[in-house]
Design an enzyme around this catalytic site. Sequence first.
Site, PDB file in Angstrom:
ATOM      1  CE  LYS A 163     -48.769 119.353 -53.860  1.00  0.00           C
ATOM      2  NZ  LYS A 163     -48.317 119.263 -55.461  1.00  0.00           N
TER       3      LYS A 163
ATOM      4  CE1 TYR B 185     -55.922  90.156 -37.829  1.00  0.00           C
ATOM      5  CE2 TYR B 185     -55.015  92.216 -37.698  1.00  0.00           C
ATOM      6  CZ  TYR B 185     -55.939  91.287 -37.359  1.00  0.00           C
ATOM      7  OH  TYR B 185     -57.030  91.959 -36.737  1.00  0.00           O
TER       8      TYR B 185
END
Length: 359
Positions: A35, A255
């Site tokens: 998956k 940041y």
Amino acid sequence: MPRPILASISISALQHNLAVAKKHAAGAKAWAVVKANAYGHGLRRAMQAFAEADGLALVEVDYAVQLREWGWRKPILLLEGFFDASDLPLLVQHDIQFAVHCKEQIAMLEAGPREAQYDVHLKMNSGMNRLGFKPDAYRAAYEQLKAMPSVRSITMMTHFANADDAGNPDLPFAEQIKRFNDATAGLSGQRSVCNSAGDLLHEEFAFDWVRPGVMLYGATPGGGSAQDFGLKPAMTLESRIIGIQHIVAGDAVGYGSRFVADKRMTIGVVACGYADGYPRHAPNGTPVVVDGVRTVTVGRVSMDMLVVDLSHVPDSGVGSKVMLWGADLSIDEVAFAAGTIGYELMCALAARVAVKETA
Ligand SMILES: *Cc1c(COP(=O)(O)O)cnc(C)c1O
């Protein structure tokens, strides 16, 4: 030259890890779980690498069909079942097996095409409280399916919450097994219960089919390290240093200025960020390997870049190779530092990252 970030996928590692899964489940067949684009490794590539699997299991209807179009002839299983009655003709056409986990699905099967032949995997909710029939409703669901001419076979399945932590007091592994065994006693059909952790740690419950996922990709399902289990990392994510800064005490990085230097440092800017799949929540100090030397990240991960401490990697510079995880740095270790699991990192590998297959 393209942006230097590259994921290498080792075919031999995928094959090796499948062999490990099969070895632990001697006598059982193995669904290789593919998956989420084979946990980020590429579905078609995984299909080829897992040629020795007895079947492929996934959750995406369109990818299940795609596997047939690519030539996979062995069984295919949809672990969440089908989502709408309109999916059924396609599943019959491509001989795709599916889980049945709720009464609504049974009603859709009953209303569906008479001439169809389905191989269903009746799912029990043995305590995880995700998909499935509760033990006391299981037998009735089984009998209902058994009575339908369109149901060719019923495999009994459940899923463990704590296969990697068998003594978990909120739901011990043994309690889930007991509920499953009690509720399926005397019912005919194959049984399938083990994910990777079950496969590796509870060999006695391999039953007829195991469903290994993450272990095939070389990460741990918990309960030990991938190395302890003899697994090989299948994905190596690498990039390069694209910039260097020399900073002094008091200088901040990135940041939010989450990292502030307390001494002179050389730092390197790596072409890898959260838009590549690297976790933004990785804290200062997350491990990384530069030119074969272990060092750490500093400052917040940004979209396209992250920053590493090069103070102890004196020969490094622009162009130096950086390994984010893989062959020389376990994905589990990086995941742990970032407060997540290897599964999430590999699944999050972004489409923009170039992929190379290696032997
Ligand atoms: C994803 C999944 C697996 C594989 O789990 P891993 O922990 O990756 O081994 C097995 N069974 C079901 C039903 C799943 O959804």
